[in-house]
Design a protein around this motif. Structure first.
Motif, short mmCIF file in Angstrom:
data_model
loop_
_atom_site.label_atom_id
_atom_site.label_comp_id
_atom_site.label_asym_id
_atom_site.label_seq_id
_atom_site.Cartn_x
_atom_site.Cartn_y
_atom_site.Cartn_z
N GLU A 47 -7.43 -2.87 0.41
CA GLU A 47 -7.64 -3.30 1.48
C GLU A 47 -6.69 -5.08 2.07
OE1 GLU A 47 -12.01 -3.16 2.93
OE2 GLU A 47 -12.03 -1.48 2.54
N GLU A 48 -6.66 -4.67 3.17
CA GLU A 48 -5.62 -6.40 3.48
C GLU A 48 -6.51 -7.18 3.20
OE1 GLU A 48 -2.34 -8.56 5.87
OE2 GLU A 48 -3.39 -6.19 6.46
N LYS A 57 -6.20 2.52 -3.56
CA LYS A 57 -6.70 2.12 -2.05
C LYS A 57 -6.95 0.74 -1.57
CE LYS A 57 -5.34 6.17 -0.20
NZ LYS A 57 -3.54 6.58 0.73
N GLN A 99 1.66 -0.98 -0.31
CA GLN A 99 0.04 -0.22 0.02
C GLN A 99 0.74 1.25 0.40
OE1 GLN A 99 -3.85 0.30 -0.04
NE2 GLN A 99 -2.88 1.91 -1.32
N TRP A 144 -8.58 -8.15 0.89
CA TRP A 144 -9.17 -8.43 0.35
C TRP A 144 -8.94 -9.35 -1.31
CZ3 TRP A 144 -9.76 -2.40 -2.36
CH2 TRP A 144 -10.56 -1.98 -2.07
#
Length: 365
Positions: free
Chosen positions: A55-56, A53, A43, A58
């Motif tokens: 999200e972990e 952006k 990120q 995902w």
């Protein structure tokens, strides 16, 4: 001379070598798990470059983008479902669809002047007529070198949302952007549109020359789709994560910024060299603008007969390239060249190509 395969003649960043040496030195190579801080490193890289952006939660790992594509076709579609692609496009897309026994549906890009555009009306018509279940987006596009702009992605994804088409975006070349182009991820556009049926694939392999370490990312923002994929993997794909790939990728994302900048400067110089010398020697030759990737799409059809392309380039010039017919039915007479090599090798290849084409012209006379 090999100018066809999409990897580089350059060593990976020094930080990658050092991290791998440390891993080897500790001497144990058991089952791998993502190292602490892996997602933060990834990120952080996005924040410094494109601002995308993620999200972990995902994130899933795989051994490569093509393998992921095959897995996702099995997971989210059935045999004989319509799968849409936009030729000329990366030929493993064709193979993945055919080998999984899905129906290949094409919405070809349109060549307008010396660039390629999307025919949105034809794209939507194919979705409706062929009852398309899934669309594979190549962004940036290989081989034509387009970096799709946000409004183009917006229109594509909106059409897919309207007709409930799943989108898989292959963004493996996302870091390889040339000039003033701005890369926009399909993830960013989907978030703005509220689109859920999207999966993004990427990997450090193209950017940092790490393909042999077998590591790629599968990003699935939607919880329902992510749950479905994880259930499919538990049944069909019990693959461990490569500890060498994870270690190399983390180091590259943390410390590879200047290395990438240096690489892109070489690619730009190589492109300028090819463009200047080929167009000076053969004014009718057409070299498509290279907005992204390090793969140059060259149209030889105004210079040599298209059916003679392989003879001239391979047999006479002694160059190994990718041929246009691998990417599209009507692609004969075009070639794809990898620019991720030294200017010395590019100059040698240019000398061979120019001599071979001139020899062909004399033969025609």
């Amino acid at each position: 001379m090999p100018l066809w395969v999409a990897d580089m003649d350059f060593a990976a960043p020094k930080a990658v070598e050092k991290a791998l040496q440390q891993l080897v030195a500790q001497g144990t190579f058991g089952y791998g798990i993502p190292p602490s801080g892996y997602f933060s490193a990834y990120q952080g890289w996005q924040d410094r470059h494109w601002g995308t952006k993620f999200e972990e939660k995902w994130l899933s790992f795989s051994t490569g983008v093509v393998q992921s594509l095959v897995d996702l076709l099995h997971c989210f579609t059935e045999p004989d479902d319509g799968i849409l692609i936009q030729p000329p496009v990366y030929y493993p897309f064709f193979d993945s669809i055919k080998e999984t026994k899905r129906r290949l549906i094409e919405a070809p890009l349109q060549k307008v002047g010396n660039s390629y555009r999307i025919d949105f009306a034809a794209f939507e018509a194919q979705i409706i007529e062929e009852k398309v279940k899934l669309f594979i987006l190549c962004s940036p596009h290989n081989p034509v070198g387009r970096v799709w702009q946000e409004e183009e992605l917006h229109q594509l994804l909106a059409i897919c949302q309207k007709h409930e088409v799943v989108v898989i975006a292959d963004e493996i070349h996302r870091e390889l952007i040339l000039g003033d182009q701005q890369f926009v991820s399909a993830i960013t556009v989907a978030q703005r549109l509220g689109i859920e049926k999207l999966i993004v694939l990427d990997s450090p392999s193209k950017t940092f020359n790490l393909a042999g370490l077998l590591l790629s990312h599968v990003w699935i923002p939607d919880l329902e789709m992510r749950t479905t994929y994880h259930a499919w993997c538990r049944q069909y794909k019990q693959t461990e994560v490569n500890c060498f790939g994870l270690t190399a990728a983390k180091a590259a994302y943390e410390s590879g910024d200047q290395w990438l900048a240096d690489l892109l400067s070489v690619v730009v110089a190589n492109e300028e060299m090819i463009r200047q010398q080929l167009q000076e020697a053969f004014p009718k030759i057409e070299l498509l603008p290279l907005e992204g990737t390090y793969l140059l799409w060259v149209d030889l059809r105004q210079v040599i007969a298209k059916e003679r392309t392989k003879h001239v380039i391979q047999d006479t010039a002694g160059l190994a390239v990718d041929y246009g017919e691998w990417f599209a039915k009507d692609g004969q007479g075009l070639i794809r060249l990898s620019l991720a090599t030294t200017p010395t090798i590019i100059q040698q290849a240019l000398d061979r190509m120019i001599e071979a084409i001139k020899k062909e012209e004399r033969h025609d006379d």
